[in-house]
Design an enzyme around this catalytic site. Structure first.
Site, PDB file in Angstrom:
ATOM      1  CD  GLU A  42      -0.876  75.573   2.447  1.00 18.73           C
ATOM      2  OE1 GLU A  42      -0.075  74.863   3.056  1.00 18.73           O
ATOM      3  OE2 GLU A  42      -2.018  75.809   2.888  1.00 18.73           O
ATOM      4  CG  ASP A  80       8.534  72.761   9.012  1.00 18.60           C
ATOM      5  OD1 ASP A  80       7.588  73.325   8.429  1.00 18.60           O
ATOM      6  OD2 ASP A  80       8.358  71.875   9.864  1.00 18.60           O
TER       7      ASP A  80
END
Ligand code: ADE
Length: 232
Positions: free
Chosen positions: A13, A200
Site C-alpha cells: 500500500e 474484495d
C-alpha cells in the site's frame, strides 16, 4: 507550513508512494519506519503502520507528536459493503467508525466510543471533496464514492458477518485501520481522510478475491493519494 502524514497498513500500500518521494530522513519508532521528505514540493512523512487498529493508532499518534503533521491520509484496500462498489473502485471517507465497538447497553450508538461526544469520526470535508474530484481525473475507468468506512480487528470474509455489520451500520466498506486513524486525528485536531480501493466484497469469495486483487486495488488508492498530496 503543511506536512502530510501518509499511512498504509501494508508494504504494497506504500511502495509506489515511496518510489514517488525524495526521502531526506528515515527513522524508526515503535518498530515502524517513517520516511520523511517531499512529494513534488510538498513535505510528507510516509509510513507502514502494520495491520489493525492498535498499530494504526500508535502510528498516527507518532505522526502527530514527533512529526507534527498537519494532515493525515490513510491509503489502502478494503472489502466492499455496498453493492454499487466493485473490485477496483474507490471509497473516500466522509466519516469512520468501529464495527467492533459496542457500548449500546449504556445508550451509545453502535461503534461509538463513550464520552467523546461524537458517534463517528468525521473526515475533513475539504480533503474528501478534493479526493473525489481528483479520483475522477486520475482513475477515470473506475467508480469513486464518498461514504462511511467501518473498521475492526477482523478480516470480513463471510455473508453472515457482512450482514451483521450492515444491520447496524449504513457502511460502504470494511477495513482494519481507518477508524483508529480517524479517532487519533479527532483527539489531536488533525484533518484526515481515508482512501480505500476495493479488493474484495467482504463475502464468501473474499479470501480468494483479496490476494488476487489487492495489488491492483492498492495501486488505484496510491495514485489518488499522490495527486491529492500535491493539491491540498
Ligand atoms: N481489507 C481488505 N479487505 C478486507 C476485508 N474484507 N475485511 C477487512 N479488511 C479488509
Amino acid at each position: 507550513m503543511k506536512k502530510i502524514g501518509i499511512i498504509g497498513a501494508m508494504e504494497l500500500e506504500i511502495e509506489e508512494l515511496k518510489n514517488s518521494m525524495i526521502i531526506t530522513k528515515t527513522e524508526t519508532y515503535a518498530k515502524m519506519t517513517f520516511y520523511e521528505g517531499t512529494m513534488g514540493d510538498v513535505p510528507v512523512v510516509l509510513v507502514r503502520s502494520g495491520i489493525g487498529k492498535v498499530n494504526a493508532a500508535i502510528c498516527a499518534q507518532i505522526l502527530a507528536d514527533i512529526y507534527k503533521v498537519t494532515h493525515l491520509i490513510n491509503t489502502g484496500v478494503a472489502g466492499s459493503l455496498n453493492s454499487k462498489l466493485d473490485i477496483g473502485d474507490i471509497l473516500v471517507s466522509t466519516e469512520v467508525t468501529y464495527h467492533d465497538v459496542d457500548v449500546t447497553i449504556f445508550g451509545y450508538a453502535p461503534g461509538e466510543v463513550p464520552q467523546l461526544g461524537v458517534k463517528t469520526f468525521p473526515a475533513d470535508e475539504k480533503m474528501s471533496e478534493l479526493a473525489v474530484t481528483i479520483c475522477n481525473e486520475v482513475n477515470p475507468d473506475i467508480k469513486c464514492f464518498k461514504g462511511l468506512v467501518v473498521s475492526g480487528d477482523q478480516f470480513i470474509s463471510g455473508k453472515e458477518k457482512k450482514e451483521a455489520i450492515l444491520s447496524l451500520f449504513n457502511a460502504d466498506c470494511a477495513e482494519m485501520e481507518g477508524a483508529s486513524i480517524g479517532h487519533t486525528s479527532f483527539l489531536n485536531n488533525i484533518p484526515f481522510v481515508i482512501i480505500r480501493a476495493i479488493s474484495d466484497k467482504a463475502d464468501d469469495s473474499a479470501s480468494v478475491d483479496y490476494p488476487t486483487f489487492e495489488k491492483a486495488a492498492a495501486a488505484h488508492s496510491a495514485k489518488l493519494t499522490l495527486k491529492l498530496v500535491s493539491s491540498l
